[in-house]
Design a protein around this motif. Structure first.
Motif, PDB file in Angstrom:
ATOM      1  N   ASP A  34     -31.828 -67.278 -19.879  1.00  0.00           N
ATOM      2  CA  ASP A  34     -33.121 -67.720 -19.357  1.00  0.00           C
ATOM      3  C   ASP A  34     -34.253 -67.351 -20.315  1.00  0.00           C
ATOM      4  N   ILE A  35     -34.188 -66.147 -20.855  1.00  0.00           N
ATOM      5  CA  ILE A  35     -35.208 -65.715 -21.817  1.00  0.00           C
ATOM      6  C   ILE A  35     -35.142 -66.567 -23.080  1.00  0.00           C
ATOM      7  N   LYS A  36     -33.940 -66.862 -23.522  1.00  0.00           N
ATOM      8  CA  LYS A  36     -33.766 -67.698 -24.711  1.00  0.00           C
ATOM      9  C   LYS A  36     -34.437 -69.057 -24.540  1.00  0.00           C
ATOM     10  N   GLY A  37     -34.249 -69.670 -23.379  1.00  0.00           N
ATOM     11  CA  GLY A  37     -34.846 -70.977 -23.135  1.00  0.00           C
ATOM     12  C   GLY A  37     -36.360 -70.947 -23.195  1.00  0.00           C
ATOM     13  N   LEU A  85     -29.880 -55.366 -23.099  1.00  0.00           N
ATOM     14  CA  LEU A  85     -30.558 -56.660 -23.118  1.00  0.00           C
ATOM     15  C   LEU A  85     -30.766 -57.137 -24.552  1.00  0.00           C
ATOM     16  N   GLN A  86     -31.142 -56.227 -25.437  1.00  0.00           N
ATOM     17  CA  GLN A  86     -31.318 -56.586 -26.842  1.00  0.00           C
ATOM     18  C   GLN A  86     -30.029 -57.150 -27.418  1.00  0.00           C
ATOM     19  N   SER A  87     -28.921 -56.491 -27.134  1.00  0.00           N
ATOM     20  CA  SER A  87     -27.626 -56.953 -27.643  1.00  0.00           C
ATOM     21  C   SER A  87     -27.277 -58.337 -27.109  1.00  0.00           C
ATOM     22  N   ALA A  88     -27.523 -58.558 -25.807  1.00  0.00           N
ATOM     23  CA  ALA A  88     -27.225 -59.860 -25.204  1.00  0.00           C
ATOM     24  C   ALA A  88     -28.097 -60.963 -25.803  1.00  0.00           C
ATOM     25  N   LEU A  89     -29.369 -60.661 -26.037  1.00  0.00           N
ATOM     26  CA  LEU A  89     -30.276 -61.650 -26.621  1.00  0.00           C
ATOM     27  C   LEU A  89     -29.874 -61.990 -28.055  1.00  0.00           C
ATOM     28  N   GLU A  90     -29.544 -60.976 -28.823  1.00  0.00           N
ATOM     29  CA  GLU A  90     -29.180 -61.222 -30.219  1.00  0.00           C
ATOM     30  C   GLU A  90     -27.850 -61.965 -30.317  1.00  0.00           C
ATOM     31  N   LYS A  91     -26.975 -61.724 -29.353  1.00  0.00           N
ATOM     32  CA  LYS A  91     -25.708 -62.460 -29.317  1.00  0.00           C
ATOM     33  C   LYS A  91     -25.950 -63.940 -29.070  1.00  0.00           C
ATOM     34  N   SER A  92     -27.037 -64.248 -28.353  1.00  0.00           N
ATOM     35  CA  SER A  92     -27.360 -65.648 -28.083  1.00  0.00           C
ATOM     36  C   SER A  92     -28.269 -66.249 -29.159  1.00  0.00           C
ATOM     37  N   GLY A  93     -28.553 -65.469 -30.210  1.00  0.00           N
ATOM     38  CA  GLY A  93     -29.300 -66.007 -31.350  1.00  0.00           C
ATOM     39  C   GLY A  93     -30.797 -65.764 -31.328  1.00  0.00           C
ATOM     40  N   ILE A  94     -31.254 -64.875 -30.444  1.00  0.00           N
ATOM     41  CA  ILE A  94     -32.685 -64.588 -30.348  1.00  0.00           C
ATOM     42  C   ILE A  94     -32.989 -63.263 -31.049  1.00  0.00           C
ATOM     43  N   HIS A  95     -33.935 -63.285 -31.991  1.00  0.00           N
ATOM     44  CA  HIS A  95     -34.324 -62.067 -32.694  1.00  0.00           C
ATOM     45  C   HIS A  95     -35.145 -61.185 -31.762  1.00  0.00           C
ATOM     46  N   THR A  96     -34.824 -59.908 -31.738  1.00  0.00           N
ATOM     47  CA  THR A  96     -35.522 -58.974 -30.856  1.00  0.00           C
ATOM     48  C   THR A  96     -35.910 -57.704 -31.607  1.00  0.00           C
ATOM     49  N   ARG A  97     -36.853 -56.989 -31.022  1.00  0.00           N
ATOM     50  CA  ARG A  97     -37.197 -55.656 -31.494  1.00  0.00           C
ATOM     51  C   ARG A  97     -37.348 -54.754 -30.276  1.00  0.00           C
ATOM     52  N   ARG A 221     -38.227 -70.278 -16.745  1.00  0.00           N
ATOM     53  CA  ARG A 221     -38.779 -71.428 -17.479  1.00  0.00           C
ATOM     54  C   ARG A 221     -39.741 -72.208 -16.597  1.00  0.00           C
ATOM     55  N   ARG A 222     -39.420 -72.341 -15.323  1.00  0.00           N
ATOM     56  CA  ARG A 222     -40.303 -73.069 -14.414  1.00  0.00           C
ATOM     57  C   ARG A 222     -41.662 -72.377 -14.297  1.00  0.00           C
ATOM     58  N   VAL A 223     -41.623 -71.053 -14.246  1.00  0.00           N
ATOM     59  CA  VAL A 223     -42.878 -70.297 -14.158  1.00  0.00           C
ATOM     60  C   VAL A 223     -43.719 -70.516 -15.408  1.00  0.00           C
ATOM     61  N   THR A 224     -43.106 -70.396 -16.574  1.00  0.00           N
ATOM     62  CA  THR A 224     -43.868 -70.529 -17.814  1.00  0.00           C
ATOM     63  C   THR A 224     -44.344 -71.965 -18.044  1.00  0.00           C
ATOM     64  N   ASP A 225     -43.661 -72.920 -17.412  1.00  0.00           N
ATOM     65  CA  ASP A 225     -44.101 -74.318 -17.506  1.00  0.00           C
ATOM     66  C   ASP A 225     -45.236 -74.632 -16.530  1.00  0.00           C
ATOM     67  N   GLY A 226     -45.561 -73.666 -15.667  1.00  0.00           N
ATOM     68  CA  GLY A 226     -46.685 -73.860 -14.755  1.00  0.00           C
ATOM     69  C   GLY A 226     -46.315 -74.353 -13.373  1.00  0.00           C
ATOM     70  N   GLU A 227     -45.014 -74.432 -13.081  1.00  0.00           N
ATOM     71  CA  GLU A 227     -44.608 -74.856 -11.743  1.00  0.00           C
ATOM     72  C   GLU A 227     -44.939 -73.766 -10.720  1.00  0.00           C
ATOM     73  N   SER A 228     -45.094 -74.172  -9.479  1.00  0.00           N
ATOM     74  CA  SER A 228     -45.415 -73.232  -8.410  1.00  0.00           C
ATOM     75  C   SER A 228     -44.135 -72.536  -7.951  1.00  0.00           C
ATOM     76  N   VAL A 229     -43.840 -71.428  -8.604  1.00  0.00           N
ATOM     77  CA  VAL A 229     -42.643 -70.649  -8.287  1.00  0.00           C
ATOM     78  C   VAL A 229     -43.093 -69.230  -7.954  1.00  0.00           C
ATOM     79  N   GLY A 230     -42.615 -68.687  -6.856  1.00  0.00           N
ATOM     80  CA  GLY A 230     -42.987 -67.325  -6.488  1.00  0.00           C
ATOM     81  C   GLY A 230     -44.389 -67.232  -5.957  1.00  0.00           C
ATOM     82  N   THR A 231     -45.001 -66.064  -6.105  1.00  0.00           N
ATOM     83  CA  THR A 231     -46.351 -65.800  -5.608  1.00  0.00           C
ATOM     84  C   THR A 231     -47.257 -65.367  -6.738  1.00  0.00           C
ATOM     85  N   LEU A 232     -48.406 -66.013  -6.831  1.00  0.00           N
ATOM     86  CA  LEU A 232     -49.406 -65.658  -7.848  1.00  0.00           C
ATOM     87  C   LEU A 232     -50.438 -64.727  -7.242  1.00  0.00           C
TER      88      LEU A 232
END
Length: 235
Positions: A34-37, A85-97, A221-232
């Motif tokens: 989800d973070i990768k997307g 989490l860092q290991s999982a992200l890097e395994k999926s090709g996302i650079h992390t620090r 992804r829905r949240v970052t796209d601006g969809e009404s998900v959860g509570t603001l």
């Protein structure tokens, strides 16, 4: 994109999945995907993750331990989760620090604000471990403080519940979910969003909070796209 830079707060307990302790691999990989997307869509993303699946500092006094010592133990638990989490992200090709509030130079960088900002600008996921490096502060406080420091647009609190309710929805079937609510209303209704220190930091700096169900694939992804998900929660 509705948000350019976000701070994602994850609970350590969420990493347990259906287990009673530790890290559920499937849940960890889901979060990584989800973070990768979101990152691949161009959003700059930082993460703070709790350590409650391993150890909570507040348990110290019940165990007969010194509270300060217990809080440092909790900080180390967050570093373990952050490394996973860092290991999982890097395994999926996302650079992390991984930046830590306490010095553990063999496994992570020390937290330096300008360095964190630069990593984000380069498209890397920044994971903040060890809270703020001081006892008596929760990872909620760390999330609020780091979000303000890196000039994030919003704090996203990923939970197992799809927003803020008038009561605990797992105990009260009549509980009502709020789609939008102000900081003031949260105070007046005594709703449990974050600990008071963290919540006040966001309120004073007019930093919005979105509470949403992180366990549902694609919600981030829905949240970052601006969809009404959860509570603001906003001013």
């Amino acid at each position: 994109m509705k948000y350019k830079r976000i701070l994602l707060k994850l609970s350590g307990e969420a990493l347990m999945g259906d287990q009673q302790y530790g890290i559920d691999t499937n849940r960890l990989l889901q979060y990584a995907e989800d973070i990768k997307g979101v990152v691949e869509s161009g959003v700059e993303l930082a993460v703070v993750i709790g350590g409650g699946n391993i150890y909570r500092g507040s348990q110290a006094e019940h165990m007969g331990l010194d509270r300060v010592q217990g809080d440092y133990m909790g900080m180390l638990a967050t570093v373990i989760n952050s490394m996973a989490l860092q290991s999982a992200l890097e395994k999926s090709g996302i650079h992390t620090r991984l930046l830590s509030g306490i010095n553990i130079q063999q496994v992570c960088e020390p937290y330096i604000r300008r360095r964190a900002m630069r990593h984000l600008e380069k498209g890397r996921v920044v994971i903040f471990g060890a809270g703020i490096g001081s006892p008596y502060f929760t990872t909620d406080s760390a999330a609020s403080l780091r979000a303000i420091e890196i000039e994030a647009d919003v704090v996203l609190k990923g939970t197992r519940v799809d927003g803020i309710y008038s009561a605990d929805p797992e105990k009260d079937p009549t509980a009502v979910r709020y789609e939008n609510i102000t900081f003031q209303d949260v105070f007046e209704k005594n709703l449990n969003v974050m600990d008071m220190t963290a919540f006040t930091l966001c309120r004073e700096n007019e930093l919005p909070i979105i509470v949403f169900d992180m366990n549902k694939r694609g919600n981030l992804r829905r949240v970052t796209d601006g969809e009404s998900v959860g509570t603001l929660v906003s001013v």
